[in-house]
Design a protein around this motif. Sequence first.
Motif, PDB file in Angstrom:
ATOM      1  N   GLU A  46      34.304  33.741  32.312  1.00  0.00           N
ATOM      2  CA  GLU A  46      33.581  34.595  31.719  1.00  0.00           C
ATOM      3  C   GLU A  46      32.742  34.607  32.425  1.00  0.00           C
ATOM      4  O   GLU A  46      31.957  33.230  33.242  1.00  0.00           O
TER       5      GLU A  46
ATOM      6  N   THR B 266      29.057  38.509  37.139  1.00  0.00           N
ATOM      7  CA  THR B 266      28.994  40.018  37.004  1.00  0.00           C
ATOM      8  C   THR B 266      29.028  41.047  38.409  1.00  0.00           C
ATOM      9  O   THR B 266      28.847  41.695  38.601  1.00  0.00           O
TER      10      THR B 266
ATOM     11  N   THR C 122      36.937  39.444  33.617  1.00  0.00           N
ATOM     12  CA  THR C 122      35.527  40.128  33.850  1.00  0.00           C
ATOM     13  C   THR C 122      36.626  41.760  34.537  1.00  0.00           C
ATOM     14  O   THR C 122      37.817  41.489  34.338  1.00  0.00           O
TER      15      THR C 122
ATOM     16  N   TYR D  91      35.457  42.337  37.222  1.00  0.00           N
ATOM     17  CA  TYR D  91      35.668  41.871  38.819  1.00  0.00           C
ATOM     18  C   TYR D  91      36.380  40.947  39.727  1.00  0.00           C
ATOM     19  O   TYR D  91      37.523  40.378  39.262  1.00  0.00           O
TER      20      TYR D  91
ATOM     21  N   LYS E 269      41.021  43.654  35.441  1.00  0.00           N
ATOM     22  CA  LYS E 269      40.466  42.654  34.443  1.00  0.00           C
ATOM     23  C   LYS E 269      42.260  41.997  34.011  1.00  0.00           C
ATOM     24  O   LYS E 269      43.111  42.846  33.894  1.00  0.00           O
TER      25      LYS E 269
END
Length: 283
Positions: free
Chosen positions: A72, A75, A100, A102, A130
């Motif tokens: 986790e 961003t 995530t 990304y 993901k």
Amino acid sequence: MNNRIVLTAILAYFISVSAFSQVGINNTNPTTTLDVNGGISLRESVAPLKINDGVSENIDLGEVPYSQYLIEGPTGAFSIKSIKPISGADGQIVRLINSTGYDMTIVNDKMANSLGILCPNESNLNLKGKNSSVTLQYSKSLRNWTVLGYASKQGMRKIDAIGKSNIHRQNSSWDTFDELDIEITPSSPLIYLNFNATGRRDFSASAKFRILVNGDPIPGLEIRASNSGGSYNASLPMYPLEVTPGEKIKFSVQWFREGIGASAIYNHPSSNQSHNRYLTIID
């Protein structure tokens, strides 16, 4: 005294047998060092593994390392370069799951870092989507982590840049061919470039183009337009380019007017539907 010697010998015998015996779980006749009749559970850390944006190095798995972690924190696209193994580890296994949306890149160790990771084909491993994951095992002899397996979103992706504004070129020097900039982080070691430009030219003018990677022209690649009357067309289909997966690349295009005097070349897609310019990258 003799009884003590005999007892000591018997104890030593059983200790040596125990030290080199095979262990069975739900199995009274083990055939390997550890023989399990049933399932094996590798517990996941209660706390997620917090990773920052960019490149993370020397990741600490905590005082009591687990075999599985949920990542986790990022961003944006992120990379994992090195992980601290258990002291004296040989064979430690850890699975990392990307929670995530990304891209996660596992950076191949090129510097013989004892905390680094050796990736297949000695190139970075880019895992997309993901819930993509990677399973690593530490090798004491190699003094590195190695990749046991990974899971990632499959399929090729296509990135397009399309020029829409009207532009022209009159000087005989290289200049930006507007709006054809692409920035990508490739997941494959081989990508393909597709380029096309169609426009108008003055009678004595002709056009040529080149593609730049991180500001530098691709060596030996100049795309000369073919002329037909007052028009030109330049095309580059499926040009292969070797890259390093996981390393960001910027592409751009330049054009050059060849000719004499004040002759010019034009690319006017907003006012003439027969004009176009685009750059497409297939990863």
